[in-house]
Structure formats: structure tokens, C-alpha cells
Design a protein around this motif. Structure first.
Motif, PDB file in Angstrom:
ATOM      1  N   LEU A   1       0.822  -1.214   0.000  1.00  0.00           N
ATOM      2  CA  LEU A   1       0.000   0.000   0.000  1.00  0.00           C
ATOM      3  C   LEU A   1       0.854   1.261   0.000  1.00  0.00           C
ATOM      4  O   LEU A   1       0.429   2.304  -0.490  1.00  0.00           O
ATOM      5  N   GLY A   2       2.061   1.171   0.572  1.00  0.00           N
ATOM      6  CA  GLY A   2       2.935   2.335   0.595  1.00  0.00           C
ATOM      7  C   GLY A   2       2.277   3.528   1.257  1.00  0.00           C
ATOM      8  O   GLY A   2       1.795   3.451   2.391  1.00  0.00           O
ATOM      9  N   GLN A   3       2.212   4.631   0.518  1.00  0.00           N
ATOM     10  CA  GLN A   3       1.618   5.863   1.052  1.00  0.00           C
ATOM     11  C   GLN A   3       0.109   5.889   0.899  1.00  0.00           C
ATOM     12  O   GLN A   3      -0.535   6.866   1.260  1.00  0.00           O
ATOM     13  N   ASN A   4      -0.467   4.799   0.368  1.00  0.00           N
ATOM     14  CA  ASN A   4      -1.906   4.789   0.095  1.00  0.00           C
ATOM     15  C   ASN A   4      -2.677   3.941   1.099  1.00  0.00           C
ATOM     16  O   ASN A   4      -3.664   3.313   0.766  1.00  0.00           O
ATOM     17  N   LYS A   5      -2.225   3.916   2.355  1.00  0.00           N
ATOM     18  CA  LYS A   5      -2.896   3.117   3.370  1.00  0.00           C
ATOM     19  C   LYS A   5      -4.343   3.548   3.584  1.00  0.00           C
ATOM     20  O   LYS A   5      -5.188   2.757   4.002  1.00  0.00           O
ATOM     21  N   SER A   6      -4.639   4.796   3.275  1.00  0.00           N
ATOM     22  CA  SER A   6      -6.012   5.272   3.465  1.00  0.00           C
ATOM     23  C   SER A   6      -6.976   4.571   2.533  1.00  0.00           C
ATOM     24  O   SER A   6      -8.189   4.608   2.741  1.00  0.00           O
ATOM     25  N   LEU A   7      -6.448   3.888   1.496  1.00  0.00           N
ATOM     26  CA  LEU A   7      -7.329   3.197   0.559  1.00  0.00           C
ATOM     27  C   LEU A   7      -7.893   1.910   1.134  1.00  0.00           C
ATOM     28  O   LEU A   7      -8.802   1.326   0.558  1.00  0.00           O
ATOM     29  N   VAL A   8      -7.355   1.457   2.264  1.00  0.00           N
ATOM     30  CA  VAL A   8      -7.824   0.201   2.840  1.00  0.00           C
ATOM     31  C   VAL A   8      -9.317   0.244   3.124  1.00  0.00           C
ATOM     32  O   VAL A   8     -10.039  -0.709   2.894  1.00  0.00           O
ATOM     33  N   ASP A   9      -9.794   1.382   3.627  1.00  0.00           N
ATOM     34  CA  ASP A   9     -11.173   1.432   4.080  1.00  0.00           C
ATOM     35  C   ASP A   9     -12.184   1.749   2.996  1.00  0.00           C
ATOM     36  O   ASP A   9     -13.368   1.515   3.173  1.00  0.00           O
ATOM     37  N   ASN A  10     -11.764   2.288   1.859  1.00  0.00           N
ATOM     38  CA  ASN A  10     -12.767   2.632   0.859  1.00  0.00           C
ATOM     39  C   ASN A  10     -12.886   1.598  -0.243  1.00  0.00           C
ATOM     40  O   ASN A  10     -13.581   1.809  -1.222  1.00  0.00           O
ATOM     41  N   GLY A  11     -12.189   0.441  -0.064  1.00  0.00           N
ATOM     42  CA  GLY A  11     -12.373  -0.660  -0.994  1.00  0.00           C
ATOM     43  C   GLY A  11     -11.602  -0.546  -2.282  1.00  0.00           C
ATOM     44  O   GLY A  11     -11.790  -1.368  -3.178  1.00  0.00           O
ATOM     45  N   ASN A  12     -10.698   0.410  -2.408  1.00  0.00           N
ATOM     46  CA  ASN A  12      -9.962   0.594  -3.657  1.00  0.00           C
ATOM     47  C   ASN A  12      -8.509   0.148  -3.567  1.00  0.00           C
ATOM     48  O   ASN A  12      -7.693   0.505  -4.407  1.00  0.00           O
TER      49      ASN A  12
END
Length: 253
Positions: A205-216
Motif C-alpha cells: 500500500l505504501g503511502q496509500n494506506k487510506s485506501l484500505v477502508d474505501n475498498g480501492n
């Protein structure tokens, strides 16, 4: 939350109890296989029926692999695989898992397309299994799978037969994730354990950990032996793996 998929051996003496435990644990998907000593073959109709009856609230994926060995299938073998796809659909499966290569260890476009079309006519999702790791150029091969409409690719990012797990395949997995661009889900499997799962997911995920919760996020985790103890699902091991997936989501809130 990162979806968790667990492989289930239909030939295990603990088959029924393992299914019940996975249902209780509320895992997202199971992949039903026979003959796990052969890296997984098509399960029997009775095994599919039992799996669907017990694991009746989430996704049931059924392995479609007619024999052990390579992934180069004859016309007759492909026809048998299509009939197995029909059977899985008729018995309540949500999806099927298969892979088809040619003699050059490249994606067999014709066989893959034929099997995929059969599955889609039955309303099934499709995972291209770890035959993908035997492909000579995996990064190049993920694009045609996207174009065909394959739902997921199961991969460790390491060469098939190397004995290396996904924690050693992160460089390739990152390339595949970039090439996929969210158009196909990477099911990261092969040596995924409660101990290394957070490292694997965080690395991808790298810097995109926030994507875990929105399903993307475009990834899920697949495990088999790492949650077993003497062939039986270990509640402790499964809980630690499940909770590590959940913790990654909570960290972003």
C-alpha cells in the motif's frame, strides 16, 4: 479492511470442522480444493455441496484443475474443466479458480478466454490461480487478463516452484499492483502468515494506506498452511491473521 481468503482442503479429516470454524470467524472467502498435496485439484460435488451448506454467508470459490502437473491443457481437458465450472455453478459456488498456459509458459489466451466465458455465462467470478507465477513474463500477462475481465489473480510474486513466499516477492507484487491500476484484484498468497501479513500489506500500500477502508486497495490475502495446526484450523493463528488485517484498517482512521 483487507479481504481474507482461506484455502480449504476437501480431503482433510477436519474438513467439516474447518468450514465451521471459518464461518464462525467470518472470513471473506474460501477457496475449496481437493488433493492439496498436489497443489489443489477440482473438488467433488459432495464437497462443494457441504462447503456451500456450511459456509453459506460469504464467497465460495471452487478450484478447477483436472490433474496435477503443468497448466497446459488439451482440448479434452478444457472441455472437462468447462463441465466442472457448470457443476460448481449449479451447486452454489460464487466463483471459480483456474489457470491455463501454453508450452512456452505464456498465457494461453484461447483456453483462458473459453473457460472465462463459460464461467461468466454462469454468473461466476474468476480467479486466475498461481499458474500465473509460472508465466515467463507476469507483468506483461496481467494486462490481457484485465482485458478479458478476470476478477482476480492469485500470486506470490515469486516463481512457481521456487519455494519462496510473498514476503520475498514484494518487488514483483508492487509492479503487478501498479500495472493492474485497480482494474483487477491481486490475491497475495504463498507463505502469508500472521507474522508477515502486516509487512506485506504495508509494503504494497505504501503511502496509500487510506485506501484500505474505501475498498480501492486492489489487494486481498490468501492463506492455507499458516493457519493450520496438524491439519486443523487454529483459532489462534486465524484470529491473529484476521486481526492483523483489521489493524491495518484501524491504523488509517
Amino acid at each position: 479492511m483487507i479481504p481474507l481468503e482461506v484455502c480449504v482442503d476437501a480431503d482433510s479429516p477436519a474438513f467439516t470442522s474447518n468450514l465451521e470454524q471459518l464461518k464462525q470467524a467470518d472470513v471473506d472467502r474460501i477457496e475449496l480444493c481437493a488433493s492439496m498435496h498436489c497443489e489443489g485439484l477440482t473438488p467433488s460435488s459432495s464437497a462443494i455441496i457441504e462447503a456451500r451448506s456450511i459456509f453459506n454467508h460469504k464467497e465460495l470459490m471452487v478450484m478447477i484443475r483436472p490433474r496435477p502437473g503443468d497448466f497446459c491443457y488439451s482440448k479434452r481437458e478444457c472441455e472437462a474443466m468447462m463441465l466442472s465450472i457448470d457443476t460448481a455453478a449449479s451447486l452454489g459456488a460464487n466463483g471459480v479458480v483456474f489457470g491455463a498456459l501454453d508450452e512456452t509458459l505464456s498465457l494461453h489466451h484461447k483456453n483462458t478466454a473459453a473457460l472465462l466465458n463459460r464461467a461468466r455465462r454462469q454468473g461466476l467470478t474468476v480467479t486466475f490461480h498461481r499458474a500465473f507465477d509460472a508465466i515467463i513474463n507476469p507483468k506483461k500477462s496481467i494486462l490481457p487478463l484485465i482485458d478479458m475481465g478476470v476478477t482476480r489473480v492469485l500470486t506470490s510474486g515469486t516463481p512457481w516452484g521456487s519455494g519462496l513466499g510473498a514476503d520475498k516477492g514484494l518487488a514483483m507484487l508492487k509492479k503487478l499492483k501498479s500495472a493492474a491500476s485497480g482494474h483487477i484484484e491481486l490475491v497475495v498468497g504463498g507463505g502469508v502468515t500472521p507474522e508477515n501479513a502486516p509487512f506485506i500489506v504495508s509494503s504494497l500500500l505504501g503511502q496509500n494506506k487510506s485506501l484500505v477502508d474505501n475498498g480501492n486497495n486492489g489487494i486481498s490475502l490468501h492463506c492455507f498452511s499458516s493457519v493450520l495446526e496438524n491439519g486443523v484450523i487454529s483459532n489462534d493463528k486465524l484470529s491473529r491473521l484476521y486481526n492483523s488485517c483489521r489493524a491495518l484498517s484501524l491504523e488509517t482512521q
